[in-house]
Structure formats: C-alpha cells, structure tokens
Design an enzyme around this catalytic site. Structure first.
Site, PDB file in Angstrom:
ATOM      1  N   CYS A  47      -2.834   6.929   3.018  1.00 19.75           N
ATOM      2  CA  CYS A  47      -1.880   8.039   3.056  1.00 19.75           C
ATOM      3  C   CYS A  47      -2.283   9.190   2.149  1.00 19.75           C
ATOM      4  CB  CYS A  47      -0.476   7.544   2.712  1.00 19.75           C
ATOM      5  SG  CYS A  47      -0.339   6.666   1.139  1.00 19.75           S
ATOM      6  N   HIS A 102       3.353   5.651  -1.727  1.00 21.32           N
ATOM      7  CA  HIS A 102       3.346   6.370  -0.459  1.00 21.32           C
ATOM      8  C   HIS A 102       3.142   7.848  -0.778  1.00 21.32           C
ATOM      9  CE1 HIS A 102       3.880   7.087   3.719  1.00 21.32           C
ATOM     10  NE2 HIS A 102       5.039   7.725   3.609  1.00 21.32           N
ATOM     11  N   ASP A 118       5.833  13.679   6.831  1.00 19.05           N
ATOM     12  CA  ASP A 118       5.448  12.277   6.613  1.00 19.05           C
ATOM     13  C   ASP A 118       4.916  11.706   7.921  1.00 19.05           C
ATOM     14  OD1 ASP A 118       5.143   9.608   6.023  1.00 19.05           O
ATOM     15  OD2 ASP A 118       7.217   9.280   5.359  1.00 19.05           O
TER      16      ASP A 118
END
Length: 265
Positions: A47, A102, A118
């Site tokens: 990520c 994250h 996201d």
C-alpha cells in the site's frame, strides 16, 4: 503544470512510467464519481508504493495538484490497526481488516471537504474524510464518549496517523521491500512488477520511519507528523482553510506547495 513538473523532478529516475507494467494482472479498477471505471496502478499488500503511484497518477491525470495531496499512514502501538470497508475483509464483519499499517492518500482542496483515496476500500473512490472516518475507521470507538474520558478501544489499538505532504513523500520515500520477505527468502506477497523505489538521496529503505507511530519526528519533516484522529481532522481542516486563503490571494502553485508542506519541517 508547475506542480506536475515538480513531481517529475522529485521522482525522476526512481519511478516507472504509468503504463502497462504497472497494471500487470489487471491493476485496480475503480468507479469514479461520474460513474465511469478507471484502472489504477496497484500491487496487493504494497500500500505504501500504491500510495506513491496514486499521487503521481492523480497529478498526471489532472485530478489533483500535488500540493493538495498528503500520504497518510495508519497504524498503532500494537501494529494491529482496525480498518473497515476493506476489499480484503470479510463482508460479514463489515470488511474489517487488522492491518499492521495501512496507507491512503488524502486530498485537501479549497472549497470542499477533504477526500480520502483508498485503493483497498469498498467505499466511494474518492470518499469524503468524514464518511471514511465514520465507516472505515469507526471513530466512535476511539473518541471518548460524552459521559466518559476513555474510548472503547484499548490504548494500544487506537489508531495513529502519520501525515506526510505528497511532495516530500515523492522525494524521500524508499523501500527495498525486505519487509515482505519470509525467513526462507520467498515473498509473502508477489512484489510490484518494477524495481524497488529508492530515495532521492540514495537511501534504499526507510519505510520503518513512516510506519513508526511513537515518534512524530518533529525535527525531520521528511517523515511528516503523527496525529490522533482529533488532531488529524484539525490538520486537514487547517489545510483546507489555507488552500482557500491562497486561492483568494492568488498564490502561485509553487508558493502554495511550499507553504502547505512547511508545517512538517
């Protein structure tokens, strides 16, 4: 145009072209506000690199100037940060995933609420920060109730947020991907189909500085600052007000970018 040039300068020689190599295996297909579908660079479980390339894609596709973008790391003391509405979560549990960390991109633009981009979320792409906080982060679990001084989550599970201006992240982030190697040398997840990203200063690995939530790094702006959720909301409210002021005063893109990132220096 100036911001796009700045991004190219920061990332020159370190990032691959936004072409087919980045969408090997399909990339990430997202439906935009207008209803159309668009493919974005994406590698599962990387990520931090997805966020870096997402910033670049947003700039190059004309969706956002770089000075409006921040990269936001979400983690906590236990490295088990709960995030809901995730594509890799179980629907019966509301898409809940406990991430060690994250990473998302947040856009703070004049005249509108902050937006969260996201790639791992089932929420709209982008999603208003207020809705993301309510549905993906369940802010009511960490904010103290009116009749209590404590939150529903124990301190070690309460998320923290490291916010890094996009320009600084593009310039300094580096990862040799060693954190995704197992003891036998194999990959925990297939790596992105392009070489590892090094920092402009030649550093090969500094991911741990971004995922650490105990140190807000006040003396080293390269790694941004750490906020609680209340502090995060105030920070982006401040950035939106700043953008509005710059737009009214006619500040140049370079001055807006420089001033917007000065808080982290």
């Amino acid at each position: 145009e100036m911001v796009s040039t700045l991004y190219a300068e920061f990332a020159e020689g370190r990032l691959p072209p936004l072409g087919l190599p980045l969408v090997a295996g399909g990339g990430c297909l997202k439906q935009g506000p207008g209803g159309g579908w668009e493919r974005w660079p994406y590698s599962a479980f990387f990520c931090e690199e997805n966020a870096l390339l997402l910033c670049r894609a947003l700039v190059e596709r004309g969706r956002a100037p770089l000075h409006e973008l921040s990269v936001c790391f979400i983690s906590n003391e236990a490295r088990r940060a709960p995030v809901w509405c995730q594509t890799k979560g179980r629907p019966v549990a509301g898409g809940l995933v406990f991430w060690d960390y994250h990473v998302v991109v947040v856009q703070a633009a004049a005249g509108r609420d902050p937006l969260v981009w996201d790639l791992d979320s089932t929420l709209p792409f982008p999603c208003a920060l207020a809705r993301y906080a309510r549905e993906a982060l369940h802010e009511e679990l960490w904010l103290p109730a009116a009749d209590s001084r404590s939150s529903a989550l124990p301190p070690e599970l309460q998320p923290r947020f490291r916010v890094v201006p996009g320009a600084l992240f593009a310039r300094h982030f580096a990862s040799d991907r060693s954190h995704m190697r197992l003891a036998d040398g194999s990959w925990e997840a297939p790596p992105p189909p392009y070489p590892p990203v090094s920092g402009q200063d030649g550093v090969a690995m500094n991911l741990g500085r971004y995922t650490a939530m105990a140190d807000s790094s006040p003396l080293d702006g390269r790694f941004g600052r750490v906020f609680t959720f209340a502090g995060l909301a105030r920070q982006f409210e401040r950035l939106v007000r700043f953008e509005e002021g710059q737009r009214k005063s006619g500040g140049t893109p370079w001055r807006r970018r420089a001033a917007a990132t000065s808080w982290a220096r």
